[in-house]
Design a protein around this motif. Structure first.
Motif, PDB file in Angstrom:
ATOM      1  N   ILE A 295       4.085   4.398   5.517  1.00 49.02           N
ATOM      2  CA  ILE A 295       5.432   4.893   5.825  1.00 49.02           C
ATOM      3  C   ILE A 295       6.482   4.007   5.171  1.00 49.02           C
ATOM      4  O   ILE A 295       7.567   4.473   4.803  1.00 49.02           O
ATOM      5  CB  ILE A 295       5.646   4.969   7.359  1.00 49.02           C
ATOM      6  N   HIS A 296       6.171   2.720   4.989  1.00 49.01           N
ATOM      7  CA  HIS A 296       7.082   1.796   4.302  1.00 49.01           C
ATOM      8  C   HIS A 296       7.137   2.105   2.807  1.00 49.01           C
ATOM      9  O   HIS A 296       8.215   2.104   2.199  1.00 49.01           O
ATOM     10  CB  HIS A 296       6.617   0.353   4.520  1.00 49.01           C
ATOM     11  N   TRP A 297       5.966   2.390   2.212  1.00 46.60           N
ATOM     12  CA  TRP A 297       5.899   2.642   0.769  1.00 46.60           C
ATOM     13  C   TRP A 297       6.261   4.079   0.414  1.00 46.60           C
ATOM     14  O   TRP A 297       6.443   4.390  -0.767  1.00 46.60           O
ATOM     15  CB  TRP A 297       4.480   2.351   0.261  1.00 46.60           C
ATOM     16  N   GLY A 298       6.359   4.955   1.414  1.00 46.23           N
ATOM     17  CA  GLY A 298       6.593   6.366   1.115  1.00 46.23           C
ATOM     18  C   GLY A 298       5.379   7.018   0.487  1.00 46.23           C
ATOM     19  O   GLY A 298       5.498   7.972  -0.290  1.00 46.23           O
ATOM     20  N   ARG A 299       4.200   6.523   0.841  1.00 40.91           N
ATOM     21  CA  ARG A 299       2.938   7.026   0.265  1.00 40.91           C
ATOM     22  C   ARG A 299       1.893   7.076   1.378  1.00 40.91           C
ATOM     23  O   ARG A 299       1.354   6.047   1.777  1.00 40.91           O
ATOM     24  CB  ARG A 299       2.489   6.097  -0.869  1.00 40.91           C
TER      25      ARG A 299
END
Length: 328
Positions: A295-299
């Protein structure tokens, strides 16, 4: 088949099976495995049975690890299962300072007037107060989520945002009920690796926001907790509060953090849980996930992804993601 990564110390415990054979508790030493059903006088049926008599078993295991004239099997020829089948899983949420800051910033309201830098500074101050003054946040997971360290992870069709959360897991060796922080580590037999998968889309109830988090839905799909490969005795880990937790996704490093970043250490977690629940041999205390989740990396996770997780001295687990219905 096993990945040959030697754990810290002279030996570790695990659960293994030969091709076509049943699972058995094993002692791992120097890339060999000893079937403990045959080597120990009380013929333990599984690793939990060893933990039930941990104080008696530990010196015996040390002796066996140095006995070359026993029926050792090559580790490379065995399937590695989750090292232990817990009766209870206690999961610590929001326990890494940087991780919580990242999540809070990612979930900010669109109309939040603060800059990212202002938000991070305010959340950091809250985390520091929490570590000094508050209590851990712990919830309960299901044993049916446990999977082996090299098993495929099936991503349910309903999981819109499946995410990884590599964590240090403490394994209980002595029953613990209402123990102090000073006593707590005496009840920990050892440590292993857990990847506490989460579907971010179902963490919060959309129909009744006042209820808050829905841990059943977002964390308890079958196989959502790959565990292992080994249970490494606590005596072989010099400082569980200073271990490197790292996860690679398809070869790219996503998480790489020290357990120093934990807000509440293992002793505080075990003591806190024991105030309410009776911890039993083989139970797991998951200590929370460091920064660097999807969720932090958007992946987020998808079909075909390969996760490789490691923690200092505890070995490496490697799991492949398979979309439900795609086949293993």
């Amino acid at each position: 088949m096993a990945t040959l990564v030697q754990p810290a110390g002279p030996f570790a415990l695990g659960t293994f099976s030969a091709p076509g054979g049943s699972a058995f508790p094993g002692l791992v030493a120097r890339e060999r495995v000893l079937d403990l059903r045959q080597a120990m006088a009380w013929e333990p049926s599984d690793v939990r049975a060893v933990l039930e008599r941990w104080e008696e078993a530990l010196p015996v295991l040390h002796t066996l690890a140095h006995e070359d004239a026993l029926e050792w099997q090559p580790l490379a020829g065995l399937r590695v299962h989750a090292p232990v089948e817990p009766r209870q899983i206690f999961q610590s949420g929001a326990n890494y300072r940087q991780h919580v800051i990242d999540l809070e910033v990612a979930h900010r309201s669109p109309d939040d007037p603060r800059t990212v830098e202002e938000a991070r500074a305010e959340i950091a101050a809250v985390m520091d107060r929490r570590a000094a003054e508050d209590l851990p946040y712990v919830f309960i997971g299901l044993p049916t989520t446990i999977a082996g360290p090299y098993d495929d992870v099936v991503l349910p069709a309903w999981a819109e945002q499946p995410d990884w959360e590599l964590e240090l897991a403490a394994v209980i060796g002595r029953p613990a009920y209402r123990v102090s922080v000073e006593e707590a580590l005496e009840h920990v037999a050892g440590y292993t690796i857990a990847n506490d998968l989460t579907d971010r889309a179902t963490v919060f109830r959309r129909d009744m926001k006042a209820i808050g988090t829905d841990w059943l839905r977002c964390k308890n799909a079958p196989g959502f907790t790959p565990l292992g490969p080994w249970l490494v005795p606590a005596g072989s880990i010099a400082d569980p509060g200073d271990l490197r937790v790292a996860l690679k996704l398809n070869g790219d490093t996503m998480q790489d953090e020290s357990t120093k970043d934990m807000l509440f250490g293992i002793a505080r977690l075990v003591s806190y849980i024991s105030r309410t629940a009776r911890l039993l041999p083989g139970d797991l205390v998951l200590t929370g996930s460091p920064a660097g989740n999807g969720i932090h990396w958007g992946r987020l996770l998808r079909d075909g992804d390969v996760m490789e997780g490691s923690i200092t001295g505890l070995g490496v687990q490697r799991t492949r993601c398979v979309a439900e219905g795609a086949g293993a």
